[in-house]
Design a protein around this motif. Structure first.
Motif, PDB file in Angstrom:
ATOM      1  N   ALA A  21       0.837  -1.207   0.000  1.00 36.23           N
ATOM      2  CA  ALA A  21       0.000   0.000   0.000  1.00 36.23           C
ATOM      3  C   ALA A  21       0.869   1.253   0.000  1.00 36.23           C
ATOM      4  O   ALA A  21       0.604   2.210  -0.741  1.00 36.23           O
ATOM      5  CB  ALA A  21      -0.923  -0.004   1.214  1.00 36.23           C
ATOM      6  N   LEU A  22       1.937   1.246   0.795  1.00 35.92           N
ATOM      7  CA  LEU A  22       2.846   2.389   0.843  1.00 35.92           C
ATOM      8  C   LEU A  22       3.516   2.583  -0.513  1.00 35.92           C
ATOM      9  O   LEU A  22       3.650   3.709  -0.999  1.00 35.92           O
ATOM     10  CB  LEU A  22       3.883   2.193   1.948  1.00 35.92           C
ATOM     11  CG  LEU A  22       4.855   3.340   2.190  1.00 35.92           C
ATOM     12  CD1 LEU A  22       4.107   4.640   2.502  1.00 35.92           C
ATOM     13  CD2 LEU A  22       5.807   2.992   3.319  1.00 35.92           C
ATOM     14  N   HIS A  23       3.900   1.500  -1.139  1.00 33.15           N
ATOM     15  CA  HIS A  23       4.523   1.562  -2.465  1.00 33.15           C
ATOM     16  C   HIS A  23       3.560   2.201  -3.470  1.00 33.15           C
ATOM     17  O   HIS A  23       3.960   3.061  -4.260  1.00 33.15           O
ATOM     18  CB  HIS A  23       4.934   0.153  -2.917  1.00 33.15           C
ATOM     19  CG  HIS A  23       5.551   0.117  -4.265  1.00 33.15           C
ATOM     20  ND1 HIS A  23       6.808   0.598  -4.524  1.00 33.15           N
ATOM     21  CD2 HIS A  23       5.066  -0.341  -5.444  1.00 33.15           C
ATOM     22  CE1 HIS A  23       7.075   0.442  -5.812  1.00 33.15           C
ATOM     23  NE2 HIS A  23       6.029  -0.126  -6.388  1.00 33.15           N
ATOM     24  N   ARG A  24       2.303   1.788  -3.432  1.00 33.37           N
ATOM     25  CA  ARG A  24       1.315   2.365  -4.352  1.00 33.37           C
ATOM     26  C   ARG A  24       1.159   3.865  -4.131  1.00 33.37           C
ATOM     27  O   ARG A  24       1.066   4.642  -5.083  1.00 33.37           O
ATOM     28  CB  ARG A  24      -0.030   1.647  -4.212  1.00 33.37           C
ATOM     29  CG  ARG A  24       0.015   0.220  -4.742  1.00 33.37           C
ATOM     30  CD  ARG A  24      -1.373  -0.409  -4.863  1.00 33.37           C
ATOM     31  NE  ARG A  24      -2.233  -0.266  -3.707  1.00 33.37           N
ATOM     32  CZ  ARG A  24      -2.330  -1.156  -2.719  1.00 33.37           C
ATOM     33  NH1 ARG A  24      -1.612  -2.267  -2.745  1.00 33.37           N
ATOM     34  NH2 ARG A  24      -3.156  -0.949  -1.716  1.00 33.37           N
ATOM     35  N   LEU A  25       1.158   4.293  -2.862  1.00 33.56           N
ATOM     36  CA  LEU A  25       1.064   5.725  -2.569  1.00 33.56           C
ATOM     37  C   LEU A  25       2.302   6.466  -3.078  1.00 33.56           C
ATOM     38  O   LEU A  25       2.191   7.557  -3.630  1.00 33.56           O
ATOM     39  CB  LEU A  25       0.899   5.974  -1.070  1.00 33.56           C
ATOM     40  CG  LEU A  25      -0.455   5.643  -0.468  1.00 33.56           C
ATOM     41  CD1 LEU A  25      -0.434   5.895   1.038  1.00 33.56           C
ATOM     42  CD2 LEU A  25      -1.565   6.433  -1.122  1.00 33.56           C
ATOM     43  N   GLN A  29      -0.467   6.806  -6.559  1.00 30.29           N
ATOM     44  CA  GLN A  29      -1.874   6.404  -6.470  1.00 30.29           C
ATOM     45  C   GLN A  29      -2.561   7.281  -5.432  1.00 30.29           C
ATOM     46  O   GLN A  29      -1.981   7.595  -4.397  1.00 30.29           O
ATOM     47  CB  GLN A  29      -1.973   4.937  -6.085  1.00 30.29           C
ATOM     48  CG  GLN A  29      -3.371   4.374  -6.106  1.00 30.29           C
ATOM     49  CD  GLN A  29      -3.372   2.872  -5.900  1.00 30.29           C
ATOM     50  OE1 GLN A  29      -2.464   2.178  -6.323  1.00 30.29           O
ATOM     51  NE2 GLN A  29      -4.390   2.382  -5.239  1.00 30.29           N
ATOM     52  N   ALA A  30      -3.784   7.695  -5.711  1.00 33.51           N
ATOM     53  CA  ALA A  30      -4.495   8.632  -4.834  1.00 33.51           C
ATOM     54  C   ALA A  30      -4.738   8.059  -3.443  1.00 33.51           C
ATOM     55  O   ALA A  30      -4.637   8.760  -2.449  1.00 33.51           O
ATOM     56  CB  ALA A  30      -5.818   9.046  -5.466  1.00 33.51           C
ATOM     57  N   GLU A  31      -5.068   6.770  -3.376  1.00 33.64           N
ATOM     58  CA  GLU A  31      -5.300   6.147  -2.073  1.00 33.64           C
ATOM     59  C   GLU A  31      -5.004   4.656  -2.158  1.00 33.64           C
ATOM     60  O   GLU A  31      -4.998   4.070  -3.234  1.00 33.64           O
ATOM     61  CB  GLU A  31      -6.719   6.387  -1.578  1.00 33.64           C
ATOM     62  CG  GLU A  31      -7.811   5.939  -2.494  1.00 33.64           C
ATOM     63  CD  GLU A  31      -9.188   6.312  -1.961  1.00 33.64           C
ATOM     64  OE1 GLU A  31     -10.085   5.458  -2.056  1.00 33.64           O
ATOM     65  OE2 GLU A  31      -9.369   7.432  -1.461  1.00 33.64           O
ATOM     66  N   ALA A  32      -4.740   4.087  -0.994  1.00 31.41           N
ATOM     67  CA  ALA A  32      -4.453   2.659  -0.893  1.00 31.41           C
ATOM     68  C   ALA A  32      -5.115   2.133   0.369  1.00 31.41           C
ATOM     69  O   ALA A  32      -5.047   2.774   1.415  1.00 31.41           O
ATOM     70  CB  ALA A  32      -2.949   2.404  -0.857  1.00 31.41           C
ATOM     71  N   THR A  46      -1.921  12.344   2.174  1.00 26.51           N
ATOM     72  CA  THR A  46      -1.866  13.210   3.350  1.00 26.51           C
ATOM     73  C   THR A  46      -1.637  12.448   4.656  1.00 26.51           C
ATOM     74  O   THR A  46      -1.142  13.029   5.615  1.00 26.51           O
ATOM     75  CB  THR A  46      -3.160  14.046   3.491  1.00 26.51           C
ATOM     76  OG1 THR A  46      -4.277  13.170   3.542  1.00 26.51           O
ATOM     77  CG2 THR A  46      -3.317  15.008   2.334  1.00 26.51           C
ATOM     78  N   ASN A  47      -1.988  11.168   4.704  1.00 24.73           N
ATOM     79  CA  ASN A  47      -1.721  10.412   5.938  1.00 24.73           C
ATOM     80  C   ASN A  47      -0.787   9.228   5.697  1.00 24.73           C
ATOM     81  O   ASN A  47      -0.815   8.247   6.431  1.00 24.73           O
ATOM     82  CB  ASN A  47      -3.016   9.983   6.627  1.00 24.73           C
ATOM     83  CG  ASN A  47      -3.869   9.047   5.806  1.00 24.73           C
ATOM     84  OD1 ASN A  47      -3.531   8.715   4.670  1.00 24.73           O
ATOM     85  ND2 ASN A  47      -4.970   8.604   6.370  1.00 24.73           N
ATOM     86  N   ALA A  48       0.076   9.354   4.702  1.00 26.51           N
ATOM     87  CA  ALA A  48       1.061   8.306   4.423  1.00 26.51           C
ATOM     88  C   ALA A  48       2.015   8.121   5.607  1.00 26.51           C
ATOM     89  O   ALA A  48       2.536   7.027   5.827  1.00 26.51           O
ATOM     90  CB  ALA A  48       1.841   8.619   3.148  1.00 26.51           C
ATOM     91  N   GLY A  49       2.233   9.165   6.392  1.00 29.16           N
ATOM     92  CA  GLY A  49       3.090   9.059   7.575  1.00 29.16           C
ATOM     93  C   GLY A  49       2.555   8.036   8.570  1.00 29.16           C
ATOM     94  O   GLY A  49       3.325   7.313   9.198  1.00 29.16           O
ATOM     95  N   SER A  50       1.240   7.969   8.704  1.00 30.65           N
ATOM     96  CA  SER A  50       0.625   6.969   9.588  1.00 30.65           C
ATOM     97  C   SER A  50       0.888   5.561   9.064  1.00 30.65           C
ATOM     98  O   SER A  50       1.129   4.641   9.845  1.00 30.65           O
ATOM     99  CB  SER A  50      -0.881   7.202   9.688  1.00 30.65           C
ATOM    100  OG  SER A  50      -1.157   8.419  10.299  1.00 30.65           O
ATOM    101  N   LEU A  51       0.846   5.414   7.762  1.00 30.02           N
ATOM    102  CA  LEU A  51       1.123   4.106   7.162  1.00 30.02           C
ATOM    103  C   LEU A  51       2.587   3.728   7.361  1.00 30.02           C
ATOM    104  O   LEU A  51       2.902   2.577   7.663  1.00 30.02           O
ATOM    105  CB  LEU A  51       0.756   4.122   5.676  1.00 30.02           C
ATOM    106  CG  LEU A  51       0.939   2.824   4.904  1.00 30.02           C
ATOM    107  CD1 LEU A  51       0.218   1.654   5.565  1.00 30.02           C
ATOM    108  CD2 LEU A  51       0.473   3.004   3.459  1.00 30.02           C
ATOM    109  N   ARG A  52       3.482   4.693   7.222  1.00 29.50           N
ATOM    110  CA  ARG A  52       4.912   4.410   7.468  1.00 29.50           C
ATOM    111  C   ARG A  52       5.122   3.958   8.919  1.00 29.50           C
ATOM    112  O   ARG A  52       5.896   3.048   9.187  1.00 29.50           O
ATOM    113  CB  ARG A  52       5.750   5.649   7.177  1.00 29.50           C
ATOM    114  CG  ARG A  52       5.957   5.908   5.725  1.00 29.50           C
ATOM    115  CD  ARG A  52       6.931   7.081   5.492  1.00 29.50           C
ATOM    116  NE  ARG A  52       6.879   7.471   4.113  1.00 29.50           N
ATOM    117  CZ  ARG A  52       6.079   8.414   3.633  1.00 29.50           C
ATOM    118  NH1 ARG A  52       5.279   9.088   4.444  1.00 29.50           N
ATOM    119  NH2 ARG A  52       6.079   8.700   2.354  1.00 29.50           N
TER     120      ARG A  52
END
Length: 78
Positions: A21-25, A29-32, A46-52
């Protein structure tokens, strides 16, 4: 805490899905979305940091990374 083999497999599957999902972002990609425990979570740029952070937490559970954060280094003006 040592994980059982079943727990390790489950956490590794979650880590693989979260990394994907992080790779797609990262590719734009708009969302994962990822799903676990019967719930789905959708991440955006905007919330990729939470995913990291979630990826790091899973890596800690699997022993791929220590819990300690890198210490910041002070700036010295000479």
């Amino acid at each position: 805490m040592a994980l059982s083999e079943e727990e390790r497999i489950r956490v590794q599957a979650r880590l693989d899905e979260a990394r994907d999902a992080l790779h797609r972002l990262e590719l734009g990609q708009a969302e994962a979305s990822i799903a676990y425990n019967g719930e789905s979570v959708t991440y955006t740029q905007t919330n990729a940091g939470s995913l990291r952070k979630y990826v790091r937490d899973l890596e800690v559970q699997l022993g791929f990374r220590s819990m300690a954060r890198a210490r910041s280094r002070g700036v010295v003006f000479g």
